[in-house]
Scaffold this active site. Structure first.
Site, PDB file in Angstrom:
ATOM      1  N   PRO A 236      67.994  38.186  -2.605  1.00 41.12           N
ATOM      2  CA  PRO A 236      68.431  38.961  -1.436  1.00 41.12           C
ATOM      3  C   PRO A 236      68.927  38.026  -0.326  1.00 41.12           C
ATOM      4  O   PRO A 236      68.146  37.513   0.468  1.00 41.12           O
ATOM      5  CB  PRO A 236      67.167  39.730  -1.026  1.00 41.12           C
ATOM      6  CG  PRO A 236      66.041  38.889  -1.530  1.00 41.12           C
ATOM      7  CD  PRO A 236      66.515  38.194  -2.754  1.00 41.12           C
TER       8      PRO A 236
ATOM      9  N   ASP B 260      67.412  32.958   1.439  1.00 44.67           N
ATOM     10  CA  ASP B 260      66.712  33.832   0.499  1.00 44.67           C
ATOM     11  C   ASP B 260      65.614  34.553   1.277  1.00 44.67           C
ATOM     12  O   ASP B 260      64.615  33.939   1.682  1.00 44.67           O
ATOM     13  CB  ASP B 260      66.110  32.986  -0.628  1.00 44.67           C
ATOM     14  CG  ASP B 260      65.422  33.834  -1.701  1.00 44.67           C
ATOM     15  OD1 ASP B 260      65.182  35.032  -1.464  1.00 44.67           O
ATOM     16  OD2 ASP B 260      65.114  33.275  -2.775  1.00 44.67           O
ATOM     17  N   HIS B 261      65.798  35.860   1.469  1.00 46.19           N
ATOM     18  CA  HIS B 261      64.862  36.618   2.314  1.00 46.19           C
ATOM     19  C   HIS B 261      63.476  36.745   1.683  1.00 46.19           C
ATOM     20  O   HIS B 261      62.510  37.098   2.366  1.00 46.19           O
ATOM     21  CB  HIS B 261      65.428  38.015   2.603  1.00 46.19           C
ATOM     22  CG  HIS B 261      65.149  38.485   3.998  1.00 46.19           C
ATOM     23  ND1 HIS B 261      63.958  38.234   4.656  1.00 46.19           N
ATOM     24  CD2 HIS B 261      65.902  39.186   4.884  1.00 46.19           C
ATOM     25  CE1 HIS B 261      63.995  38.770   5.862  1.00 46.19           C
ATOM     26  NE2 HIS B 261      65.161  39.349   6.031  1.00 46.19           N
ATOM     27  N   ARG B 262      63.352  36.463   0.391  1.00 46.40           N
ATOM     28  CA  ARG B 262      62.029  36.518  -0.247  1.00 46.40           C
ATOM     29  C   ARG B 262      61.149  35.370   0.238  1.00 46.40           C
ATOM     30  O   ARG B 262      59.920  35.481   0.236  1.00 46.40           O
ATOM     31  CB  ARG B 262      62.178  36.435  -1.770  1.00 46.40           C
ATOM     32  CG  ARG B 262      62.953  37.580  -2.400  1.00 46.40           C
ATOM     33  CD  ARG B 262      63.223  37.320  -3.876  1.00 46.40           C
ATOM     34  NE  ARG B 262      63.971  36.084  -4.084  1.00 46.40           N
ATOM     35  CZ  ARG B 262      64.299  35.603  -5.283  1.00 46.40           C
ATOM     36  NH1 ARG B 262      63.934  36.262  -6.381  1.00 46.40           N
ATOM     37  NH2 ARG B 262      64.983  34.476  -5.404  1.00 46.40           N
TER      38      ARG B 262
END
Length: 434
Positions: free
Chosen positions: A232, A406-408
């Site tokens: 994401p 990377d939003h994770r």
């Protein structure tokens, strides 16, 4: 006793490769450390060194052969005083089961053994594809994958392998037709069919030339597709006043000229990103499924356009290296990348990436993250723009920098802090030399 020379794993992710070029031939004597072949891996074209000494008895996989599985016997090495013909006969008739090419490769016969092939008996038809006890057509995994991609009915193909087994050569030139109505039990395991992106000439009338993908291009396509599908991404862009950094670069180059070092803007940006990652360690991470790896140093992967495709050599410990050292190392790595001579440790790893398209006049772009890294910084061209400096509107050299995160693994606020730290280091660049 003859020694089989096997296809090596030249990178941790390598499962198969292309035997691009042989640098030895049967009858040549070799010693440990001699370069025997050039092998195209999933990352680059690399040299394959001998580990034993002896004489090349036979070459069982010809140069140019694609998809040679790791562990496949590619040549036979005879010891000193050993008969070359006998050593050549020791090559396995079908090497690694995972590689169809090995099963089809055979030792080159000696002149004494060469003879005219027997005329086939016209009354004897070619063997049909063999079926096992479950009435399933017997075909190699590679043949199944190719037919799945082309939409070819396996039942319509005559196998030329042992016992009528369908092999790669049988399906390579087969025309795509109606897919088999009875699905292969292993169809789900095969790679999904990928439609050609080039329209047929008969459909649109535009002529085209088909070009096979290199191993490097295949890996780029696979990894970046996975990245955009599974990671994401979010993007943050900031404008940077480059004038202070350009002034420092000019001053440093004047003092380093006697040492033969000339700093590029990119060298300073590598250092700025590395220092920013250490100031905001929440962004110097990689996503690992159920865990996040937090790195204690900044290894910056730098995108380089090579003839075979994009590759990212790494400046390790960029946060602690001097600018001169970064500049020298970057020039060496870029040259090796363009020549396809990078070693695995020079391009594998990295805690974050930098991609610079400013030299092409690109103003701003968003780059795709290289998993498992958590971010990549994309920088555009420095150009003269109206810019507020010390409260007044002036003309300054401004560069747009965009971070992909990377939003994770990295929250938006942390990504914003990294971009702010990068901007501060560029606009107050003395922090790069202390």
């Amino acid at each position: 006793m003859p020694t089989p020379i096997k296809m090596p794993a030249l990178s941790p992710t390598m499962e198969e490769g292309t035997l691009a070029k042989w640098l030895v031939k049967p009858g040549d004597s070799i010693s440990a450390g001699d370069i025997m072949a050039e092998i195209e891996t999933d990352k680059a074209t690399m040299e394959f060194e001998a580990v034993d000494e002896g004489t090349i008895a036979s070459i069982t996989v010809e140069e140019g052969t694609e998809g040679v599985a790791v562990g496949t016997v590619i040549a036979m090495l005879a010891e000193d005083g050993e008969d070359l013909e006998e050593a050549a006969k020791a090559a396995p008739a079908s090497g690694n089961d995972a590689s169809e090419e090995t099963a089809m490769a055979a030792p080159a016969p000696s002149p004494a053994q060469s003879q005219e092939p027997e005329e086939p008996n016209p009354a004897s038809p070619a063997p049909k594809a063999e079926k096992d006890s479950s009435d399933r057509i017997v075909a190699s995994p590679l043949a199944k994958r190719i037919t799945a991609q082309k939409g070819i009915d396996l039942a319509a193909i005559t196998g030329s392998g042992p016992g009528g087994r369908i092999v790669k050569a049988d399906v390579e030139d087969a025309k795509a037709g109606k897919a088999a109505e009875k699905q292969d039990p292993n169809a789900e395991m095969a790679a999904p069919r990928t439609p050609s992106v080039t329209p047929a000439e008969s459909e649109f009338g535009a002529p085209y030339e088909e070009e096979k993908l290199t191993n490097v291009r295949k890996v780029i396509a696979r990894r970046l597709t996975e990245s955009k599908q599974q990671v994401p991404h979010y993007y943050l862009t900031i404008d940077v006043n480059l004038d202070p950094l350009l002034a420092l670069r000019k001053q440093l180059n004047a003092s380093l000229e006697a040492d033969g070092i000339k700093l590029s803007v990119n060298d300073l940006l590598i250092k700025a990103l590395a220092r920013a990652l250490m100031r905001v360690p929440q962004c110097n991470v990689s996503f690992q499924g159920d865990t996040v790896h937090k790195y204690k140093r900044a290894d910056v992967s730098v995108a380089v356009a090579a003839p075979s495709g994009l590759i990212t050599p790494i400046i390790t410990e960029a946060d602690t290296k001097g600018l001169g050292q970064i500049s020298t190392q970057m020039k060496e790595l870029a040259a090796k990348a363009r020549d396809g001579k990078l070693q695995p440790h020079e391009y594998q790893g990295g805690t974050a990436s930098l991609s610079n398209l400013g030299m092409f006049g690109i103003k701003q772009f968003d780059a795709v993250i290289n998993p498992p890294q958590g971010m990549i910084l994309a920088v555009g061209a420095g150009e003269q723009r109206p810019h507020v400096v010390d409260g007044s509107l002036q003309v300054a050299t401004v560069m747009s920098a965009s971070g992909s995160f990377d939003h994770r693994a990295i929250d938006g606020a942390d990504g914003a802090q990294l971009m702010e730290a990068f901007k501060q280091l560029c606009e107050n660049p003395m922090g790069l030399v202390v």
